[in-house]
Scaffold this motif. Structure first.
Motif, mmCIF file in Angstrom:
data_model
loop_
_atom_site.group_PDB
_atom_site.id
_atom_site.type_symbol
_atom_site.label_atom_id
_atom_site.label_comp_id
_atom_site.label_asym_id
_atom_site.label_seq_id
_atom_site.Cartn_x
_atom_site.Cartn_y
_atom_site.Cartn_z
ATOM 1 N N GLY A 1 14.542 -14.712 8.126
ATOM 2 C CA GLY A 1 14.577 -13.287 8.418
ATOM 3 C C GLY A 1 15.768 -12.898 9.271
ATOM 4 O O GLY A 1 16.429 -11.890 9.014
ATOM 5 N N LEU A 2 16.071 -13.740 10.276
ATOM 6 C CA LEU A 2 17.189 -13.439 11.169
ATOM 7 C C LEU A 2 18.525 -13.658 10.470
ATOM 8 O O LEU A 2 19.492 -12.931 10.699
ATOM 9 N N GLY A 3 18.600 -14.693 9.621
ATOM 10 C CA GLY A 3 19.849 -15.006 8.936
ATOM 11 C C GLY A 3 20.290 -13.904 7.992
ATOM 12 O O GLY A 3 21.485 -13.764 7.694
ATOM 13 N N LEU A 4 19.355 -13.098 7.512
ATOM 14 C CA LEU A 4 19.702 -11.992 6.617
ATOM 15 C C LEU A 4 20.392 -10.853 7.354
ATOM 16 O O LEU A 4 20.828 -9.887 6.725
ATOM 17 N N SER A 5 20.487 -10.968 8.677
ATOM 18 C CA SER A 5 21.177 -9.932 9.444
ATOM 19 C C SER A 5 22.607 -9.757 8.953
ATOM 20 O O SER A 5 23.078 -8.634 8.731
ATOM 21 N N ALA A 6 23.312 -10.877 8.766
ATOM 22 C CA ALA A 6 24.693 -10.812 8.279
ATOM 23 C C ALA A 6 24.750 -10.189 6.894
ATOM 24 O O ALA A 6 25.627 -9.366 6.591
ATOM 25 N N THR A 7 23.810 -10.578 6.043
ATOM 26 C CA THR A 7 23.768 -10.034 4.679
ATOM 27 C C THR A 7 23.580 -8.521 4.693
ATOM 28 O O THR A 7 24.274 -7.782 3.979
ATOM 29 N N ILE A 42 24.067 -20.853 11.234
ATOM 30 C CA ILE A 42 25.438 -21.144 10.792
ATOM 31 C C ILE A 42 25.494 -21.176 9.266
ATOM 32 O O ILE A 42 26.438 -20.666 8.647
ATOM 33 N N MET A 43 24.476 -21.782 8.653
ATOM 34 C CA MET A 43 24.432 -21.811 7.197
ATOM 35 C C MET A 43 24.278 -20.402 6.622
ATOM 36 O O MET A 43 24.763 -20.117 5.529
ATOM 37 N N ALA A 44 23.618 -19.516 7.356
ATOM 38 C CA ALA A 44 23.496 -18.123 6.909
ATOM 39 C C ALA A 44 24.868 -17.454 6.877
ATOM 40 O O ALA A 44 25.168 -16.663 5.967
ATOM 41 N N LEU A 45 25.716 -17.765 7.869
ATOM 42 C CA LEU A 45 27.075 -17.218 7.880
ATOM 43 C C LEU A 45 27.883 -17.775 6.709
ATOM 44 O O LEU A 45 28.617 -17.034 6.034
ATOM 45 N N VAL A 46 27.747 -19.089 6.454
ATOM 46 C CA VAL A 46 28.432 -19.704 5.314
ATOM 47 C C VAL A 46 28.003 -19.029 4.020
ATOM 48 O O VAL A 46 28.832 -18.711 3.148
ATOM 49 N N ALA A 47 26.699 -18.791 3.881
ATOM 50 C CA ALA A 47 26.187 -18.131 2.678
ATOM 51 C C ALA A 47 26.730 -16.712 2.554
ATOM 52 O O ALA A 47 27.073 -16.251 1.457
ATOM 53 N N ASP A 48 26.834 -16.025 3.700
ATOM 54 C CA ASP A 48 27.329 -14.651 3.683
ATOM 55 C C ASP A 48 28.789 -14.597 3.231
ATOM 56 O O ASP A 48 29.181 -13.723 2.460
#
Length: 788
Positions: free
Chosen positions: A684-690, A756-762
């Motif tokens: 949920g938090l990682g989708l912030s960048a998205t 960090i992986m969320a940023l890579v995905a973004d």
């Protein structure tokens, strides 16, 4: 290139005064209420802070080892009933004394003095040790103590020690087979265990250890539920301070490095800090108890709120550099970035709501607390960033002139983001296909992760309790109880032939069960009397039970004498290894149940509850995470009113989870409670960048603007803030590696890695996927109308 970026920013500011339709349905305008009267708002804030401080003082610590499994299930209710009827295990301090010269005459004398002194410690109810053993009773007389007042010497002492080592009551139970480890069971008053008096009682025991046994060369350690609870309590208190200090420092340092102005550091970093204070205060007033999961709430609030405060501050800063006054700059920042902030908190809220699918009261409470903290953090950030900005920013024109020509740090990040964006939009179809295949492969690995649970993972592993339990596992078959409860039918008494035979059959079954040892029950006493005194009659057994201290009798006989306990112990293994032992024992007891109908026979104990429930609870949490994927994607798609957005956010949302799962698999780890909760929340938090990128892309996607240019502009404008916030978020979570609690360390590093992986995905998955879907939408519609 740099001039192009600046032109884009100015152009954006001119057209963003009134976004067409808010993806947050106008909820972002809550942030404009406080800025209309900033001084009054600060006064109200001070009042709330004072109230929050009092609320924090109301927070109590829940250190119960069974808290993870606390639920409405039949098994847990039965476990609670057993702890009420036979409360000894919940209040036993296990003193483990080990050494090659343990049974040397001088050491044995000092050990006996130590046992005697411990009985005088305040809060002690009773004590069981090898010195509690008795000799075989002579006819008509009470049995004498095994250890005489004056120990023999020379050859007589050696012969005596052999007698001690072969005593059936203590061998393999209170004294290891090789005579190098002794277990002393100290029963504490329940009132002491449940209060702050426990700290003093344990400290007094440790002082006696040093005073009586300090010069013996023996290694003395403490374990047992009270000691573990105290260590958990101390770790939770200590970790809370560590998280607060390190998390706040990380945010402040990174903010001041890149903004290079104290006013912007305050605007970006102080709202999250205040959100932490207000959220914890609210939890205190709502009577939430601090525990191993809620202890991570501090860095979690920092994670939730700092991302959005940084985005708002960056947006206002760009507008100030473009020449807007501070009121207009911060107002437009709220109107433009605020909707994405509302949406990011919404996805985080869905993550916490997903935890409500758990059977564990603890995890559900964590979800409730997280949801409340998310709402508080959203209001705090949307309101306080513009208030602090308006009050603290001075000389906007001078600021704009200064930073238009000297903004090297942020400009370097923008150049980096532009470099990535150009390459990602170059071949969007190819990169999207690679991402799909890569995420799919990782998903297969993730699906093969198995549930894992060990009691030791819930207890500080850098303290004595776990080490002492390991020694009991090695020398005395284990420290974790697995009990069999026998409840009598109406009309049957404790000493009836049928009852005694049932106890004997259950005892024999437990003794023969593979993996279970150190078995105690009324049958242990009956066998000893039959062998040593040559008497197995009920009168002798009843007489002997009547002279045993009350606290010892309550270990295996209920006060109403309508139930008994057959107690065994198992090592602290992973639940996947314990479950076959528990299930096999339960199946073997079916023979006894058929032989003695009417007697209720149930396998219980914390180890049994954990073995049975942990795997299913972890699997349910994992299934809840799968449901969350779909719910969040639909939620974001509805908010943006676009199927393109709904599909675009799926791969980058899943990637951090399956990548983290793959790392766990590579390390030989499985899914634990802490890891599933970390992945659920991090998704949920990682989708912030998205969301922030898609919100920016929505504003940049206009008729006549190519999809590639829109993606590049959105990346350049939001990329630096996304990179900085990810670094801060990862730092806010990774501070938990300083914890003594293994579960919190796992939560911290896995959560940080997921961010960090969320940023890579973004950067590498979202850009080409969004571009490909936008192009697909244009082909299907036959128009250049924006798809977002």
């Amino acid at each position: 290139m740099l001039e192009k970026h600046s032109e884009n920013e100015v152009h954006v500011d001119k057209v963003e005064q009134g976004p067409a339709s808010s993806i947050a349905f106008g909820l972002e305008r809550v942030g404009l209420i406080a800025v209309r009267a900033p001084i009054v708002s600060c006064i109200v804030l001070l009042v709330l802070i004072v109230g929050a401080v009092f609320g924090i003082h109301r927070i109590k610590i829940d250190d119960s080892l069974s808290q993870l499994f606390r639920s409405d299930t039949r098994e847990f209710k039965q476990y609670e009933e057993v702890t009420k009827k036979f409360p000894a295990e919940e209040f036993d301090v296990l003193v483990v004394v080990e050494g090659k010269n343990l049974l040397a005459r001088n050491n044995l004398e000092k050990l006996r003095d130590f046992v005697t002194d411990m009985q005088l410690v305040e809060g002690t109810r009773g004590l069981v040790s090898l010195f509690s053993a008795r000799q075989a009773p002579a006819p008509g007389k009470l049995p004498a103590a095994l250890f005489p007042a004056e120990l023999p010497e020379g050859a007589a002492y050696d012969k005596f020690i052999e007698t001690v080592k072969n005593n059936e009551i203590i061998r393999g139970k209170l004294l290891s087979e090789d005579g190098t480890l002794a277990l002393i069971v100290l029963s504490l008053d329940p009132e002491v265990v449940g209060s702050n008096k426990l700290t003093k009682t344990i400290a007094d025991i440790r002082a006696l250890m040093k005073e009586d046994l300090g010069d013996t060369g023996l290694n003395v350690q403490l374990s047992g539920v009270p000691v573990m609870q105290l260590e958990i309590r101390n770790a939770v208190e200590r970790d809370g301070l560590t998280y607060n200090i390190l998390g706040i420092l990380a945010g402040c340092i990174i903010a001041i490095i890149f903004f290079r102005k104290v006013s912007f550091m305050v605007a970006a970093a102080f709202p999250p800090m205040i959100a932490i204070l207000l959220a914890l205060g609210a939890l205190g007033w709502a009577n939430f108890n601090l525990n191993m999961f809620l202890n991570v709430m501090t860095p979690l609030i920092m994670v939730i709120s700092f991302s959005d405060s940084m985005q708002l501050t960056f947006a206002a800063r760009d507008r100030l550099i473009a020449g807007q006054d501070k009121f207009t700059a911060f107002k437009n920042a709220v109107l433009v970035v605020g909707p994405a902030c509302v949406l990011t908190h919404g996805t985080a809220g869905i993550s916490f709501i997903a935890l409500q699918f758990s059977d564990s009261d603890l995890i559900r409470k964590f979800g409730e607390a997280g949801l409340a903290a998310t709402i508080i953090a959203l209001v705090a950030v949307l309101s306080l960033v513009p208030v602090f900005g308006v009050l603290l920013v001075r000389n906007e024109k001078l600021f704009a002139v200064k930073f238009q020509s000297a903004d090297a740090g942020v400009q370097a990040l923008r150049n980096f983001c532009y470099w990535i964006a150009v390459r990602m939009v170059g071949r969007p179809g190819l990169f999207s296909l690679i991402a799909l295949l890569f995420v799919g492969s990782l998903g297969i690995v993730y699906a093969n992760l198995e549930p894992r649970y060990r009691l030791a993972d819930q207890v500080p592993d850098k303290r004595q309790a776990v080490a002492a339990s390991d020694r009991l596992d090695a020398k005395l078959t284990g420290a974790n109880p697995v009990n069999v409860l026998i409840q009598f039918p109406k009309g049957e008494s404790l000493y009836s032939p049928e009852t005694l035979q049932t106890i004997a059959d259950v005892h024999s079954t437990v003794e023969k069960a593979a993996g279970v040892g150190n078995v105690w029950s009324l049958e242990t006493l009956r066998r000893w009397l039959a062998e040593k005194a040559g008497s197995a009659d009920v009168a002798t057994l009843k007489e002997y039970v009547s002279v045993i201290p009350e606290h010892l009798v309550r270990r295996f006989i209920d006060a109403q004498q309508d139930a008994v306990l057959v107690a065994g112990r198992v090592p602290d293994k992973d639940s996947s290894q314990l479950l076959p032992i528990v299930d096999k024992l339960d199946a073997e007891l079916d023979t006894v149940r058929k032989k003695h109908p009417g007697y209720e026979i149930a396998v219980t104990g914390l180890a049994a509850i954990a073995a049975r429930n942990s795997a299913s609870m972890i699997e349910k949490l994992n299934h809840g995470l799968t449901i969350e994927f779909a719910l969040v994607a639909i939620f974001i798609g509805l908010a943006f009113r676009s199927w393109v957005v709904m599909l675009a956010c799926i791969l980058p949302g899943i990637f951090p989870v399956v990548m983290s799962g793959t790392v766990l698999w590579a390390m030989g780890e499985g899914l634990q409670f802490a890891s599933v909760v970390a992945l659920t929340v991090s998704f949920g938090l990682g989708l912030s960048a998205t969301i922030h990128f898609l919100n920016r892309l929505r504003l940049e996607s206009k008729p006549g603007v190519g999809s590639a240019l829109a993606v590049e502009r959105a990346t350049v404008l939001v990329g630096p803030a996304l990179i900085l916030t990810t670094v801060v978020l990862a730092c806010g979570l990774v501070v938990t590696v300083f914890s003594d609690l293994p579960s919190l360390r796992l939560f911290g590093w896995l959560g940080a890695f997921s961010m960090i992986m969320a940023l890579v995905a973004d950067l590498f998955i979202l850009r080409p996927t969004a571009m490909w879907l936008i192009n697909l939408h244009a082909k299907l519609q036959g128009t250049d109308k924006p798809a977002i």
